[in-house]
Structure formats: structure tokens, C-alpha cells
Design an enzyme around this catalytic site. Sequence first.
Site, PDB file in Angstrom:
ATOM      1  CE1 TYR A  88      -3.201  -3.118   1.030  1.00 37.91           C
ATOM      2  CE2 TYR A  88      -4.253  -1.382  -0.226  1.00 37.91           C
ATOM      3  CZ  TYR A  88      -4.242  -2.669   0.240  1.00 37.91           C
ATOM      4  OH  TYR A  88      -5.274  -3.525  -0.083  1.00 37.91           O
ATOM      5  NE  ARG A 100      -3.015  -0.237  -4.771  1.00 38.46           N
ATOM      6  CZ  ARG A 100      -4.185  -0.746  -4.386  1.00 38.46           C
ATOM      7  NH1 ARG A 100      -4.221  -1.754  -3.523  1.00 38.46           N
ATOM      8  NH2 ARG A 100      -5.324  -0.249  -4.829  1.00 38.46           N
ATOM      9  CG  ASN A 137     -11.112   3.805  -8.854  1.00 40.47           C
ATOM     10  OD1 ASN A 137     -11.168   2.592  -9.037  1.00 40.47           O
ATOM     11  ND2 ASN A 137     -11.304   4.676  -9.817  1.00 40.47           N
ATOM     12  CG  ASP A 154      -7.447   6.711  -7.415  1.00 41.54           C
ATOM     13  OD1 ASP A 154      -7.403   6.043  -8.474  1.00 41.54           O
ATOM     14  OD2 ASP A 154      -8.364   7.542  -7.185  1.00 41.54           O
ATOM     15  CG  HIS A 214     -14.171  -1.362  -2.849  1.00 50.25           C
ATOM     16  ND1 HIS A 214     -14.060  -1.714  -4.183  1.00 50.25           N
ATOM     17  CD2 HIS A 214     -15.316  -1.942  -2.410  1.00 50.25           C
ATOM     18  CE1 HIS A 214     -15.080  -2.490  -4.523  1.00 50.25           C
ATOM     19  NE2 HIS A 214     -15.850  -2.632  -3.463  1.00 50.25           N
ATOM     20  CB  CYS A 248     -10.243   2.229  19.010  1.00 49.62           C
ATOM     21  SG  CYS A 248      -9.101   3.274  18.078  1.00 49.62           S
ATOM     22  CB  SER A 265     -13.345  -5.802 -14.954  1.00 52.79           C
ATOM     23  OG  SER A 265     -13.243  -5.932 -13.537  1.00 52.79           O
ATOM     24  CG  ASN A 269     -14.179  -0.903 -20.057  1.00 56.29           C
ATOM     25  OD1 ASN A 269     -13.143  -1.182 -20.656  1.00 56.29           O
ATOM     26  ND2 ASN A 269     -14.386  -1.252 -18.797  1.00 56.29           N
ATOM     27  CB  ALA A 276     -12.085   7.484 -18.135  1.00 54.86           C
TER      28      ALA A 276
HETATM   29  C1  BV8 Z   1     -18.027  -8.867   0.382  1.00 51.94           C
HETATM   30  C2  BV8 Z   1      -9.869  -2.377  -2.211  1.00 51.94           C
HETATM   31  C3  BV8 Z   1     -19.231 -10.107   1.997  1.00 51.94           C
HETATM   32  C4  BV8 Z   1      -8.613  -3.163  -2.099  1.00 51.94           C
HETATM   33  C5  BV8 Z   1     -11.251  -3.897  -3.467  1.00 51.94           C
HETATM   34  C6  BV8 Z   1     -20.864 -12.360  -5.291  1.00 51.94           C
HETATM   35  C7  BV8 Z   1     -20.456 -12.979  -6.461  1.00 51.94           C
HETATM   36  C8  BV8 Z   1     -19.112 -13.269  -6.676  1.00 51.94           C
HETATM   37  C9  BV8 Z   1     -18.144 -12.950  -5.698  1.00 51.94           C
HETATM   38  C10 BV8 Z   1     -18.562 -12.351  -4.539  1.00 51.94           C
HETATM   39  C11 BV8 Z   1     -19.902 -12.048  -4.334  1.00 51.94           C
HETATM   40  N1  BV8 Z   1     -20.008 -11.442  -3.111  1.00 51.94           N
HETATM   41  C12 BV8 Z   1     -18.790 -11.386  -2.534  1.00 51.94           C
HETATM   42  C13 BV8 Z   1     -17.879 -11.918  -3.388  1.00 51.94           C
HETATM   43  C14 BV8 Z   1     -16.455 -12.042  -3.100  1.00 51.94           C
HETATM   44  C15 BV8 Z   1     -15.679 -10.793  -3.528  1.00 51.94           C
HETATM   45  C16 BV8 Z   1     -15.647 -10.685  -5.018  1.00 51.94           C
HETATM   46  O1  BV8 Z   1     -16.431  -9.971  -5.607  1.00 51.94           O
HETATM   47  N2  BV8 Z   1     -14.682 -11.365  -5.599  1.00 51.94           N
HETATM   48  C17 BV8 Z   1     -14.485 -11.314  -7.041  1.00 51.94           C
HETATM   49  C18 BV8 Z   1     -12.975 -11.248  -7.319  1.00 51.94           C
HETATM   50  C19 BV8 Z   1     -15.119 -12.524  -7.666  1.00 51.94           C
HETATM   51  N3  BV8 Z   1     -16.222  -9.585  -2.938  1.00 51.94           N
HETATM   52  C20 BV8 Z   1     -15.815  -9.236  -1.715  1.00 51.94           C
HETATM   53  O2  BV8 Z   1     -15.031  -9.872  -1.058  1.00 51.94           O
HETATM   54  C21 BV8 Z   1     -16.422  -7.954  -1.146  1.00 51.94           C
HETATM   55  N4  BV8 Z   1     -16.880  -8.240   0.174  1.00 51.94           N
HETATM   56  O3  BV8 Z   1     -18.837  -9.089  -0.463  1.00 51.94           O
HETATM   57  O4  BV8 Z   1     -18.132  -9.272   1.682  1.00 51.94           O
HETATM   58  C22 BV8 Z   1     -19.483  -9.904   3.440  1.00 51.94           C
HETATM   59  C23 BV8 Z   1     -20.736  -9.422   3.837  1.00 51.94           C
HETATM   60  C24 BV8 Z   1     -20.973  -9.254   5.169  1.00 51.94           C
HETATM   61  C25 BV8 Z   1     -19.979  -9.532   6.123  1.00 51.94           C
HETATM   62  C26 BV8 Z   1     -18.716  -9.976   5.711  1.00 51.94           C
HETATM   63  C27 BV8 Z   1     -18.460 -10.164   4.347  1.00 51.94           C
HETATM   64  C28 BV8 Z   1     -15.361  -6.871  -1.000  1.00 51.94           C
HETATM   65  C29 BV8 Z   1     -14.856  -6.445  -2.342  1.00 51.94           C
HETATM   66  C30 BV8 Z   1     -13.908  -5.243  -2.181  1.00 51.94           C
HETATM   67  C31 BV8 Z   1     -12.481  -5.693  -2.350  1.00 51.94           C
HETATM   68  N5  BV8 Z   1     -11.605  -4.516  -2.373  1.00 51.94           N
HETATM   69  N6  BV8 Z   1     -10.535  -2.786  -3.443  1.00 51.94           N
HETATM   70  C32 BV8 Z   1      -7.476  -2.437  -2.754  1.00 51.94           C
HETATM   71  O5  BV8 Z   1      -7.701  -1.581  -3.633  1.00 51.94           O
HETATM   72  O6  BV8 Z   1      -6.337  -2.784  -2.392  1.00 51.94           O
HETATM   73  S1  BV8 Z   1     -11.769  -4.470  -4.928  1.00 51.94           S
HETATM   74  C33 BV8 Z   1     -10.766  -3.859  -6.133  1.00 51.94           C
HETATM   75  O7  BV8 Z   1     -10.923  -4.719  -7.227  1.00 51.94           O
HETATM   76  C34 BV8 Z   1     -11.158  -2.510  -6.653  1.00 51.94           C
HETATM   77  O8  BV8 Z   1     -11.590  -1.641  -5.644  1.00 51.94           O
HETATM   78  C35 BV8 Z   1     -12.224  -2.800  -7.636  1.00 51.94           C
HETATM   79  O9  BV8 Z   1     -13.469  -2.875  -7.047  1.00 51.94           O
HETATM   80  C36 BV8 Z   1     -11.839  -4.171  -8.096  1.00 51.94           C
HETATM   81  C37 BV8 Z   1     -11.148  -4.067  -9.430  1.00 51.94           C
HETATM   82  O10 BV8 Z   1     -12.142  -3.915 -10.286  1.00 51.94           O
HETATM   83  P1  BV8 Z   1     -12.108  -2.710 -11.321  1.00 51.94           P
HETATM   84  O11 BV8 Z   1     -12.137  -1.420 -10.608  1.00 51.94           O
HETATM   85  O12 BV8 Z   1     -13.157  -3.011 -12.292  1.00 51.94           O
HETATM   86  O13 BV8 Z   1     -10.687  -2.809 -11.986  1.00 51.94           O
HETATM   87  P2  BV8 Z   1     -10.200  -3.898 -13.019  1.00 51.94           P
HETATM   88  O14 BV8 Z   1      -8.722  -3.793 -13.075  1.00 51.94           O
HETATM   89  O15 BV8 Z   1     -10.854  -5.194 -12.733  1.00 51.94           O
HETATM   90  O16 BV8 Z   1     -10.823  -3.406 -14.415  1.00 51.94           O
HETATM   91  C38 BV8 Z   1     -10.407  -2.177 -14.954  1.00 51.94           C
HETATM   92  C39 BV8 Z   1     -11.349  -1.878 -16.095  1.00 51.94           C
HETATM   93  O17 BV8 Z   1     -10.996  -0.611 -16.633  1.00 51.94           O
HETATM   94  C40 BV8 Z   1     -11.270  -2.876 -17.232  1.00 51.94           C
HETATM   95  O18 BV8 Z   1     -12.570  -3.204 -17.679  1.00 51.94           O
HETATM   96  C41 BV8 Z   1     -10.530  -2.100 -18.341  1.00 51.94           C
HETATM   97  O19 BV8 Z   1     -10.964  -2.472 -19.638  1.00 51.94           O
HETATM   98  C42 BV8 Z   1     -10.948  -0.697 -18.039  1.00 51.94           C
HETATM   99  N7  BV8 Z   1     -10.027   0.340 -18.482  1.00 51.94           N
HETATM  100  C43 BV8 Z   1      -8.680   0.258 -18.627  1.00 51.94           C
HETATM  101  N8  BV8 Z   1      -8.204   1.455 -19.030  1.00 51.94           N
HETATM  102  C44 BV8 Z   1      -9.263   2.319 -19.106  1.00 51.94           C
HETATM  103  C45 BV8 Z   1     -10.425   1.601 -18.760  1.00 51.94           C
HETATM  104  N9  BV8 Z   1     -11.649   2.167 -18.738  1.00 51.94           N
HETATM  105  C46 BV8 Z   1     -11.733   3.461 -19.078  1.00 51.94           C
HETATM  106  N10 BV8 Z   1     -10.661   4.221 -19.418  1.00 51.94           N
HETATM  107  C47 BV8 Z   1      -9.427   3.678 -19.445  1.00 51.94           C
HETATM  108  N11 BV8 Z   1      -8.364   4.422 -19.805  1.00 51.94           N
END
Ligand code: BV8
Length: 265
Positions: free
Chosen positions: A71, A74, A106, A108, A123, A134, A210, A234, A252
Amino acid sequence: MLLCAHEFAAVAERVQQAPRLLVLTGAGMSAESGVPTFREAQTGLWARFSPEDLATPQAFAATPERVLDWYRWRRDLVAKAAPNAGHRALAQWQRGHPGMDLVTQNVDGLHQRAGSTGVVELHGRLSHLRCEQCAQSLPWPDDDPGGVLWHQCGSGSVGGSRKSIAALAAPAGRLRPDIVWFGEALPAAAWEHAERRAREADVVLVVGTSGLVHPAAALPSIAQRAGAYVVEVNPQPTALSPEVDACVSGTAAEVLPQLLAMPPA
Ligand code: BV8
């Protein structure tokens, strides 16, 4: 699908005329600011770790210093980044359209640095640490001493190493990034706000995600079921593309100024 000029104009008009516009952003929003997206290979030191392995409570419990250093890496990246034309277009649009809501995945802080207000961070945020004891959220100090950081609960500030605060009477807690990790619940207030705005929205603009991480990825369909028109921006097709009402293939920083009829940045 690629939109031709008159289709783009029709989509732009729907977005611009929407009394209640909800914008949902993901990592792609910051790609043109030089911040790697979640699914891009981590560069350099982090090439051998996947974000899903580092952004978990288990990783922090097992290797707190490694997770904190990821972190820190980042935070340094983001400190050197600047909001792009897409961030600025959203901030400018919001100034003239109070019915616009901005929800981001995000961490950031670039939307806020571009001037957006009331940003809902589903997030968490890289700018803060949170005490495991605490739960107080504290700004991550610029004079970060490195290593595992501790906090004297109730003191309102970051202490330092465990040893440095061992003598203090009050309970102490270890500090973790103020971030929602995989397997952790989203902040209740943030999720409730986002879900409510999705149900109320006339138009939802989904930018740079995504659509793979839940429950954030469910917001567009929640809105659509309540009658909203959903537009995706996207450069690539995503898990959301088959469901949305219009896909604008582009980045974007290119698309948002045009979609919001902003003068070129
Ligand atoms: C929870 C902080 C329950 C960390 C992040 C239901 C179905 C399936 C899975 C689950 C579900 N419910 C829960 C889950 C599990 C899990 C999950 O979803 N897993 C996935 C991998 C399958 N979810 C969780 O664990 C969540 N918690 O549900 O808890 C619970 C309830 C009660 C009590 C206890 C527990 C928590 C999820 C949050 C995790 N933390 N971020 C950190 O940053 O270090 S997630 C992190 O990944 C990001 O924040 C973001 O959300 C995600 C990444 O996704 P994107 O932002 O879409 O980024 P990505 O790289 O994937 O895609 C980028 C996109 O941009 C692409 O499409 C690309 O084409 C496009 N792009 C590229 N360049 C450009 C562009 N677009 C425009 N312009 C450009 N120039």
C-alpha cells in the site's frame, strides 16, 4: 458495440438531460493518470503477487509489513499521479448538476483531487489507516516511519512501532490500511447510499470497471431493474456489457469530456 456519431449524440443527450445521474467508476478511471488497474500485472517488485492475494485480512495477518509496503508503493504511485480529463469532466459536470452522484470502487482519491465532492468510496481510501482495536480512521502520516504501525487508542494520531508506545497506559491497536479487503463487508453507510441512488437514478454511467467485484458490480443491474438507462464507458467489453443499454467503446479521459459536452481539456 461501437456507437456511430448520431448514436453517440443520442446517448450523450440522455446522460446530459438526466435529472438524477449516478456515476460508478472503477480502476480504469485512473488508468490515464498512470495508476495501474487492478487486473494489469503488478509491475516491478509486485509482479509476483496478485492483488487478490495481498488485499485480504489473511495476508495482513500473515505478513503485515509486506501488505503495508504494497500500500505504501501504491500511495507513492498515486502521490505522483494527477487527475485526468475524465476526472475533471465529472467534477465540472457535478458543479452544474446537483442531481449527480459519484460512487467509486477506487481508493486513490483522484476524484476528490479533481474537485468532485460527496464521493462515495465503496472500498475505502489509500489516504488513511484504521486502528484494529478502536476502528478509528487516521490520515496516513507523510513521515511514515515504515514497518508495522501502532496507535494509542483515543490519541487521534499514529504512534509508531509497538515498542514506542508500549509504555503508554491506554489500549493500543495495530494500524491497517483503511481499505475494504476481499471477504470484508463494505462500509454500511456507503453501500446503503450507493444502492439507494442506484434505485433512484434516471441514468447510470459506468466507467472503467470490469464489473467482476461484488457487490459493487450489482449496482448497474439494481438501477436498470428500477428503470434506469445504463451506459458503459470502457475500451474493452466487460462482464456488464451484455446487460447495459449502451456501450461507448473508449477511455475515460477521451469519452467523458465529449459525453458531458465539455470543451476540450
Ligand atoms: C463482500 C480495495 C461479503 C482493495 C477492493 C458475489 C459474487 C461473486 C463474488 C462475490 C460475491 N459477493 C462477494 C464476493 C467475493 C468478492 C468478489 O467480488 N470477488 C471477485 C474477485 C469474484 N467480494 C468481496 O469480497 C467484497 N466483500 O462481499 O463481503 C461480506 C458481507 C458481510 C460480512 C462480511 C463479508 C469486497 C470487495 C472489495 C475488495 N476490495 N478494493 C485495494 O484496492 O487494495 S476491490 C478492487 O478490485 C477494486 O476496488 C475494484 O473494485 C476491483 C477491481 O475492479 P475494477 O475497478 O473493475 O478494476 P479492473 O482492473 O478489474 O478493471 C479495470 C477496467 O478498466 C477494465 O474493464 C478495463 O478495460 C478498463 N479500463 C482500462 N483502461 C481504461 C479503462 N476504462 C476506461 N478508461 C481507461 N483508460
